[in-house]
Design a protein around this motif. Structure first.
Motif, short mmCIF file in Angstrom:
data_model
loop_
_atom_site.label_atom_id
_atom_site.label_comp_id
_atom_site.label_asym_id
_atom_site.label_seq_id
_atom_site.Cartn_x
_atom_site.Cartn_y
_atom_site.Cartn_z
N ARG A 78 0.84 -1.20 0.00
CA ARG A 78 0.00 0.00 0.00
C ARG A 78 0.87 1.24 0.00
O ARG A 78 1.86 1.33 0.74
CB ARG A 78 -0.91 0.03 1.24
CG ARG A 78 -1.90 1.20 1.25
CD ARG A 78 -2.64 1.28 2.58
NE ARG A 78 -1.71 1.54 3.68
CZ ARG A 78 -1.22 2.75 3.97
NH1 ARG A 78 -1.55 3.81 3.22
NH2 ARG A 78 -0.40 2.91 4.99
N VAL A 79 0.52 2.19 -0.85
CA VAL A 79 1.14 3.51 -0.84
C VAL A 79 0.03 4.54 -0.85
O VAL A 79 -1.05 4.32 -1.39
CB VAL A 79 2.09 3.73 -2.04
CG1 VAL A 79 3.34 2.87 -1.90
CG2 VAL A 79 1.39 3.43 -3.36
N SER A 80 0.31 5.69 -0.23
CA SER A 80 -0.73 6.71 -0.05
C SER A 80 -0.73 7.79 -1.11
O SER A 80 -1.74 8.45 -1.32
CB SER A 80 -0.58 7.37 1.33
OG SER A 80 -0.65 6.41 2.35
N THR A 81 0.43 8.02 -1.77
CA THR A 81 0.54 9.15 -2.67
C THR A 81 1.07 8.71 -4.03
O THR A 81 1.75 7.69 -4.15
CB THR A 81 1.49 10.22 -2.11
OG1 THR A 81 2.83 9.68 -2.08
CG2 THR A 81 1.07 10.63 -0.71
N LEU A 121 -4.85 5.04 -1.16
CA LEU A 121 -5.92 4.85 -0.18
C LEU A 121 -5.35 4.90 1.23
O LEU A 121 -4.36 4.23 1.54
CB LEU A 121 -6.64 3.53 -0.41
CG LEU A 121 -7.45 3.43 -1.71
CD1 LEU A 121 -8.13 2.08 -1.81
CD2 LEU A 121 -8.49 4.54 -1.80
N SER A 122 -6.00 5.68 2.07
CA SER A 122 -5.49 5.93 3.42
C SER A 122 -5.75 4.77 4.36
O SER A 122 -6.86 4.22 4.42
CB SER A 122 -6.14 7.20 3.97
OG SER A 122 -5.89 7.34 5.35
N ALA A 123 -4.71 4.40 5.14
CA ALA A 123 -4.89 3.42 6.22
C ALA A 123 -5.31 4.11 7.50
O ALA A 123 -5.68 3.44 8.47
CB ALA A 123 -3.59 2.64 6.43
N LYS A 147 -12.20 -0.40 3.64
CA LYS A 147 -13.61 -0.23 3.30
C LYS A 147 -13.89 -0.48 1.82
O LYS A 147 -14.86 -1.11 1.46
CB LYS A 147 -14.07 1.19 3.67
CG LYS A 147 -14.03 1.49 5.16
CD LYS A 147 -14.33 2.96 5.42
CE LYS A 147 -14.19 3.30 6.88
NZ LYS A 147 -14.36 4.76 7.14
N LYS A 148 -13.01 0.05 0.95
CA LYS A 148 -13.31 -0.06 -0.48
C LYS A 148 -12.09 -0.37 -1.35
O LYS A 148 -12.18 -0.31 -2.57
CB LYS A 148 -13.95 1.25 -0.97
CG LYS A 148 -13.05 2.48 -0.85
CD LYS A 148 -13.78 3.70 -1.40
CE LYS A 148 -12.88 4.93 -1.41
NZ LYS A 148 -13.57 6.12 -1.95
N GLY A 149 -10.99 -0.71 -0.72
CA GLY A 149 -9.78 -1.00 -1.49
C GLY A 149 -9.52 -2.48 -1.67
O GLY A 149 -10.37 -3.34 -1.40
N TRP A 159 3.71 -2.55 10.03
CA TRP A 159 2.34 -2.58 10.55
C TRP A 159 1.49 -1.48 9.92
O TRP A 159 0.32 -1.69 9.60
CB TRP A 159 2.34 -2.42 12.07
CG TRP A 159 0.95 -2.17 12.60
CD1 TRP A 159 0.37 -0.97 12.87
CD2 TRP A 159 -0.05 -3.16 12.82
NE1 TRP A 159 -0.93 -1.15 13.26
CE2 TRP A 159 -1.21 -2.49 13.24
CE3 TRP A 159 -0.07 -4.55 12.70
CZ2 TRP A 159 -2.39 -3.17 13.55
CZ3 TRP A 159 -1.25 -5.23 13.02
CH2 TRP A 159 -2.38 -4.54 13.43
N ASP A 160 2.07 -0.28 9.72
CA ASP A 160 1.26 0.84 9.24
C ASP A 160 0.80 0.68 7.80
O ASP A 160 -0.02 1.47 7.33
CB ASP A 160 1.97 2.18 9.45
CG ASP A 160 3.31 2.28 8.74
OD1 ASP A 160 3.57 1.47 7.83
OD2 ASP A 160 4.10 3.16 9.11
N ARG A 161 1.33 -0.31 7.06
CA ARG A 161 0.76 -0.63 5.74
C ARG A 161 -0.62 -1.27 5.92
O ARG A 161 -1.49 -1.10 5.09
CB ARG A 161 1.67 -1.58 4.96
CG ARG A 161 3.06 -1.05 4.70
CD ARG A 161 3.07 0.13 3.76
NE ARG A 161 4.43 0.61 3.52
CZ ARG A 161 4.72 1.71 2.86
NH1 ARG A 161 3.75 2.45 2.37
NH2 ARG A 161 5.97 2.08 2.69
#
Length: 289
Positions: free
Chosen positions: A23-26, A63-65, A72-74, A99-101
């Motif tokens: 997962r990446v946010s940007t 998509l934000s963790a 929810k939708k990813g 963990w934060d991923r």
């Protein structure tokens, strides 16, 4: 000999299947090393823990963790649903770099996410800690449960700080625009059908497609599905280069930025911040909302 091999096969425990969750946010992380680094860590982790790596990756981009959008939708949410549907084998391990991923939400919510995994007979592998978290290991190893509490709180507090900083930055940009008319000129803060030229936002090549969407919807009465079909028939792409679907046509129709409006995080709306692509009376026509 074949019979002997079959006997040996039965004595070798079946390896659990592992899926890499990245997962990446940007957009910068997508284009940079974020995904590649997570990918490179996956197979060595599987080798250390005797897991069988699955070639299909579970990837969430943008998509934000912290807000749980990935859940929810990813793709994370779709992975869990695939397990419910029996498409993912029991005992599978979802492997994350940190963990934060997996979660940046409050510890109580993160705990519920873990319990959801366990109820589906899934485990979570965390590469940075070189550990696989199962319900059994969590209950039996007090050190593991304490470590998770620390990781959960650190991830959530880090995101909370970033959120406060971002809100402060947006407040400063809004106040500067209100007082001086100075805009924050960045394509990260603008619809993709615009470009920046001569110190301001201006319509780019994708603006004509946006106008066409409203022509097809308002003038010809096509549905979102019909509009998408027509755009794809003309070989026209979305601003990000993808094919058109009912969902992304609907997003354009509902986007007030086509009328030049800028909505700020605190609820303020600035008229004329962006160039007008579609006149308000056409946007508000029956059938376009």
């Amino acid at each position: 000999m074949d019979g002997a091999n079959r006997t040996i096969d039965k004595l070798i425990p079946e390896r659990r299947v592992a899926f890499s969750y990245q997962r990446v946010s940007t957009p910068d992380q997508v284009q940079g090393v974020g995904l590649k680094r997570q990918e490179n860590l996956f197979e060595p982790f599987c080798e250390r823990h005797g897991l069988m790596p699955n070639k299909d990756r579970v990837i969430d981009q943008g998509l934000s963790a912290y807000h749980g959008l990935h859940h929810k939708k990813g793709s994370l949410g779709m992975f869990l649903q695939a397990r419910r549907d029996g498409l993912i084998p029991a005992g599978a391990v979802l492997v994350v770099e940190e963990w934060d991923r997996f979660s940046r939400r409050k510890a109580s919510v993160s705990e519920r996410m873990l319990h959801e995994m366990w109820e589906l007979d899934l485990a979570l592998g965390v590469v940075s800690q070189d550990v696989i978290i199962t319900e059994q290991s969590y209950n039996a190893n007090i050190g593991q449960s304490v470590l998770l509490k620390v990781l959960q709180n650190e991830a959530n507090e880090d995101s909370a700080k970033k959120s406060r900083r971002i809100k402060a930055v947006w407040r400063e940009r809004w106040e500067r625009y209100r007082e001086t008319g100075e805009k924050f000129l960045s394509m990260s803060d603008a619809p993709k059908w615009l470009v920046i030229e001569n110190g301001d936002f201006t319509p780019g090549p994708g603006a004509d497609v946006i106008k066409l969407i409203f022509d097809l919807t308002v003038d010809q009465g096509l549905s979102g599905v019909g509009v998408a079909r027509e755009l794809n028939k003309r070989d026209l792409k979305t601003p990000s280069g993808a094919v058109w679907t009912n969902a992304n046509v609907s997003k354009v129709i509902k986007n007030d930025q086509v009328m030049g409006r800028k909505a700020w995080p605190d609820g303020h709306v600035s008229e004329g911040y962006y160039p007008v692509i579609v006149k308000p009376e056409k946007v508000k026509s029956p059938g376009t909302r």
